[in-house]
Design a protein around this motif. Structure first.
Motif, PDB file in Angstrom:
ATOM      1  N   ASP A   9      75.957 154.843  89.635  1.00 11.39           N
ATOM      2  CA  ASP A   9      76.250 154.075  90.839  1.00 11.39           C
ATOM      3  C   ASP A   9      74.995 153.656  91.596  1.00 11.39           C
ATOM      4  O   ASP A   9      75.080 152.864  92.544  1.00 11.39           O
ATOM      5  CB  ASP A   9      77.174 154.867  91.765  1.00 11.39           C
ATOM      6  N   SER A  10      73.840 154.160  91.187  1.00  6.58           N
ATOM      7  CA  SER A  10      72.566 153.765  91.796  1.00  6.58           C
ATOM      8  C   SER A  10      71.792 152.804  90.901  1.00  6.58           C
ATOM      9  O   SER A  10      70.588 152.633  91.064  1.00  6.58           O
ATOM     10  CB  SER A  10      71.712 155.009  92.085  1.00  6.58           C
ATOM     11  N   THR A  11      72.490 152.165  89.958  1.00  4.41           N
ATOM     12  CA  THR A  11      71.866 151.187  89.067  1.00  4.41           C
ATOM     13  C   THR A  11      72.474 149.811  89.297  1.00  4.41           C
ATOM     14  O   THR A  11      73.562 149.690  89.876  1.00  4.41           O
ATOM     15  CB  THR A  11      72.078 151.564  87.585  1.00  4.41           C
ATOM     16  N   PRO A  12      71.811 148.753  88.836  1.00  3.93           N
ATOM     17  CA  PRO A  12      72.388 147.401  88.918  1.00  3.93           C
ATOM     18  C   PRO A  12      73.566 147.203  87.982  1.00  3.93           C
ATOM     19  O   PRO A  12      74.208 146.149  88.016  1.00  3.93           O
ATOM     20  CB  PRO A  12      71.217 146.486  88.521  1.00  3.93           C
ATOM     21  N   PHE A  13      73.850 148.194  87.112  1.00  4.33           N
ATOM     22  CA  PHE A  13      74.929 148.040  86.146  1.00  4.33           C
ATOM     23  C   PHE A  13      76.302 148.160  86.796  1.00  4.33           C
ATOM     24  O   PHE A  13      77.299 147.687  86.254  1.00  4.33           O
ATOM     25  CB  PHE A  13      74.810 149.094  85.044  1.00  4.33           C
ATOM     26  N   ARG A  14      76.388 148.826  87.941  1.00  9.69           N
ATOM     27  CA  ARG A  14      77.677 148.954  88.618  1.00  9.69           C
ATOM     28  C   ARG A  14      78.095 147.594  89.171  1.00  9.69           C
ATOM     29  O   ARG A  14      77.281 146.852  89.712  1.00  9.69           O
ATOM     30  CB  ARG A  14      77.610 149.968  89.759  1.00  9.69           C
ATOM     31  N   THR A  15      79.358 147.245  89.026  1.00  8.55           N
ATOM     32  CA  THR A  15      79.849 145.949  89.494  1.00  8.55           C
ATOM     33  C   THR A  15      79.604 145.806  90.991  1.00  8.55           C
ATOM     34  O   THR A  15      80.024 146.661  91.778  1.00  8.55           O
ATOM     35  CB  THR A  15      81.351 145.810  89.205  1.00  8.55           C
ATOM     36  N   PRO A  16      78.916 144.731  91.416  1.00 12.35           N
ATOM     37  CA  PRO A  16      78.629 144.559  92.841  1.00 12.35           C
ATOM     38  C   PRO A  16      79.909 144.432  93.668  1.00 12.35           C
ATOM     39  O   PRO A  16      80.919 143.888  93.205  1.00 12.35           O
ATOM     40  CB  PRO A  16      77.822 143.259  92.887  1.00 12.35           C
ATOM     41  N   ARG A  17      79.825 144.902  94.895  1.00 18.30           N
ATOM     42  CA  ARG A  17      80.981 144.814  95.786  1.00 18.30           C
ATOM     43  C   ARG A  17      81.394 143.368  96.015  1.00 18.30           C
ATOM     44  O   ARG A  17      82.578 143.074  96.186  1.00 18.30           O
ATOM     45  CB  ARG A  17      80.677 145.516  97.112  1.00 18.30           C
ATOM     46  N   SER A  18      80.438 142.443  96.026  1.00 16.56           N
ATOM     47  CA  SER A  18      80.786 141.030  96.240  1.00 16.56           C
ATOM     48  C   SER A  18      81.715 140.521  95.147  1.00 16.56           C
ATOM     49  O   SER A  18      82.623 139.721  95.416  1.00 16.56           O
ATOM     50  CB  SER A  18      79.514 140.178  96.289  1.00 16.56           C
ATOM     51  N   VAL A  19      81.512 140.979  93.915  1.00 15.51           N
ATOM     52  CA  VAL A  19      82.384 140.565  92.809  1.00 15.51           C
ATOM     53  C   VAL A  19      83.773 141.177  92.991  1.00 15.51           C
ATOM     54  O   VAL A  19      84.794 140.499  92.843  1.00 15.51           O
ATOM     55  CB  VAL A  19      81.772 140.981  91.459  1.00 15.51           C
ATOM     56  N   LEU A  20      83.826 142.462  93.322  1.00 14.68           N
ATOM     57  CA  LEU A  20      85.114 143.137  93.510  1.00 14.68           C
ATOM     58  C   LEU A  20      85.912 142.475  94.630  1.00 14.68           C
ATOM     59  O   LEU A  20      87.121 142.234  94.487  1.00 14.68           O
ATOM     60  CB  LEU A  20      84.886 144.609  93.829  1.00 14.68           C
TER      61      LEU A  20
END
Length: 248
Positions: free
Chosen positions: A32-43
């Motif tokens: 969850d501290s990497t860029p691999f987690r889906t950004p909140r803006s997308v969700l």
């Protein structure tokens, strides 16, 4: 990515030399501290686009990871939400950050290519997982998703336009895919993660052959390309009745 909270370069190297499953088990505590987690803006953009298509009772987050899409489903589904992933480490993190209140939440360890469910869902979502499937695996994946949806249920996921040929992003993704192909030719087990194999035309055709009626909804928050096409679309594939079925 190399902040104190995220994985170190050494940790990423160890992950990249592991199998997909074991690699994500290793990465899970810091995922969850990497860029691999889906950004909140997308969700948030996907949630806004899906809201008018409901109501939904039961939802499935396919390849849920640490549960970003499961949080989205908890705001859309009235009865239950299930997250499925084949990494035990990612599921452990997801359980610890499970949303409180709302619908019942369950976590299931399983391979997305062999889903262990009956037709029990009104909505299936997935975020950022399709690079882990080879093109030849997508038809079976789509048929599997179709098999767990009730008639009329929807399979939805965001799809971003590919970068313009010659742009820095284009060369970055091409370079990454090339490195992964060399890695997999020289090292076992393979780590399947290719960014340039999930093409819109192939996806739409594969979904249609799996028994879906497919629609595209622009995600306006991400703007448009120079040619006027949306930078991001939501693919919404609605499960059609099986051939020969009779409606009661």
């Amino acid at each position: 990515m190399f902040s104190p909270e995220g994985p170190s370069l050494r940790e990423l190297a160890v992950q990249a030399l592991s199998s997909v499953e074991h690699g994500y088990d290793l990465l899970a505590p810091k995922f969850d501290s990497t860029p691999f987690r889906t950004p909140r803006s997308v969700l948030e953009s996907v949630a806004e686009a899906l809201g008018p298509l409901g109501p939904f009772e039961d939802g499935l987050d396919l390849c849920c990871g640490t549960g970003a899409g499961t949080e989205l489903l908890a705001g859309l589904c009235g009865r239950s939400v299930t997250g499925v992933d084949f990494s035990a480490g990612m599921l452990d993190v997801a359980r610890r950050r499970e949303p409180s209140g709302g619908p019942d939440v369950a976590w299931v360890r399983a391979d997305a290519r062999a889903l262990p469910f009956a037709p029990a869902f009104d909505l299936v979502v997935s975020f950022g997982a399709f690079g882990h499937f080879l093109p030849r695996e997508l038809p079976g994946l789509f048929r599997g998703v179709r098999s767990v949806l009730r008639p009329g249920g929807s399979f939805a996921f965001p799809l971003f336009a590919p970068p313009r040929p010659g742009s820095p992003a284009f060369w970055t993704l091409l370079g990454f895919d090339s490195v992964m192909r060399v890695r997999n030719a020289l090292w076992r087990p393979p780590f399947v993660m290719y960014y340039r194999t999930f093409r819109l035309g192939d996806v739409l055709g594969g979904l249609a052959r799996a028994g879906f009626a497919v629609g595209l909804r622009p995600l306006p928050e991400f703007g448009r390309r120079g040619d006027g096409a949306p930078r991001a679309r939501l693919v919404v594939a609605r499960a059609q009745p099986a051939a020969g079925s009779v409606n009661s």
